[in-house]
Structures are given as C-alpha cells and as structure tokens.
Design a protein around this motif. Structure first.
Motif, PDB file in Angstrom:
ATOM      1  N   LEU A  15       0.835  -1.203   0.000  1.00 15.15           N
ATOM      2  CA  LEU A  15       0.000   0.000   0.000  1.00 15.15           C
ATOM      3  C   LEU A  15       0.867   1.249   0.000  1.00 15.15           C
ATOM      4  N   LEU A  27      -2.915   1.080  -5.095  1.00 20.24           N
ATOM      5  CA  LEU A  27      -3.335   1.404  -3.739  1.00 20.24           C
ATOM      6  C   LEU A  27      -4.713   0.800  -3.460  1.00 20.24           C
ATOM      7  N   ARG A  30      -5.188  -2.939  -2.624  1.00 20.79           N
ATOM      8  CA  ARG A  30      -4.859  -3.396  -1.274  1.00 20.79           C
ATOM      9  C   ARG A  30      -5.928  -3.051  -0.248  1.00 20.79           C
ATOM     10  N   THR A 114      -6.394  -7.949   2.347  1.00 19.39           N
ATOM     11  CA  THR A 114      -6.748  -6.552   2.086  1.00 19.39           C
ATOM     12  C   THR A 114      -6.884  -5.795   3.407  1.00 19.39           C
TER      13      THR A 114
END
Length: 137
Positions: A15, A27, A30, A114
C-alpha cells in the motif's frame, strides 16, 4: 500480486509503495471494498470514511488537491494489535509552494490480504490543518 496471500505487513508495505509511486489502482487493490479510514477531525478530509471510492474522493482527492505528496520513508511493524505503519514525507502546496513535513502513524486491520480498517494519527493535526488552509488560498 501473486496468488499467495501476502502477510498483513507485506500488504501495508505494498500500500505504501503504491502511495509513494502515485499508483492509485495499486493502492485500491490493497483496500477492502468497504474499508474504513478514520482521519483526524481537524483536517479538511477528517472523520470516518467508508469504502474505497470514498477514500479516493474524500481523502486522496482532498490531500492531493491541496498539495503534492512526497513520501520519504515508510516503516511497517506487525504485532498482536495489527499492523502499525509510520510514514514521513513532505507536502508541497500547489498554490504557495510552501512545504510541510508530514509525519503519520497508522494502525491497519488486514483481513484476507486486504486492508479493512485504517486509524490515522498525524504528529501535528492542527498545524497540518493550518497548512491546508494556507494552501487553499
């Protein structure tokens, strides 16, 4: 990202790498679709934000709308309470070219590869808010 699920710390590192490169799709990859991001209330984009789209519009859009963001260092630590990340860098106002040293600490909840939640803490939230006020002129 490979088929193997990365460790929570690696997800946060990825990230931060995407953020440092300005890679918005990387970005977002994630972040959980329903990510919750809690920013300091003093900031123009402060408060609790839910969802990737809201993150892009309310936080990234506001932050990058005011200033260029240069990340100079990112460290990630994994522990029993989650993943802690520290970010340092510089914000440069688009309007005035004033520079502001940015220091943030974030606590990440990572589930199934995530990021589900981010609690954001800035070193100087009142000074950062004043920077954004000056940058909006």
């Amino acid at each position: 990202m490979s088929n193997q699920i990365a460790s929570p710390a690696d997800v946060v590192r990825e990230l931060y790498g995407a953020l440092a490169q300005g890679d918005v799709p990387g970005l977002l990859e994630r972040l959980d679709p329903d990510v919750i991001v809690d920013e300091p209330a003093q900031l123009p984009y402060g408060g609790v934000h839910r969802g990737r789209d809201v993150f892009v519009q309310a936080i990234l859009g506001a932050m990058m709308g005011y200033a260029e963001v240069a990340i100079t260092a990112a460290d990630v630590f994994e522990g029993p309470a989650g993943v802690v990340g520290t970010l340092t860098g510089t914000l440069t106002a688009h309007t005035t070219r004033e520079q502001f040293p940015l220091t943030m600490v974030e606590i990440h909840e990572v589930v199934d590869g995530t990021i589900r939640k981010i609690d954001v803490y800035t070193k100087n939230p009142h000074e950062l808010a004043a920077f954004y006020d000056r940058a909006s002129v």
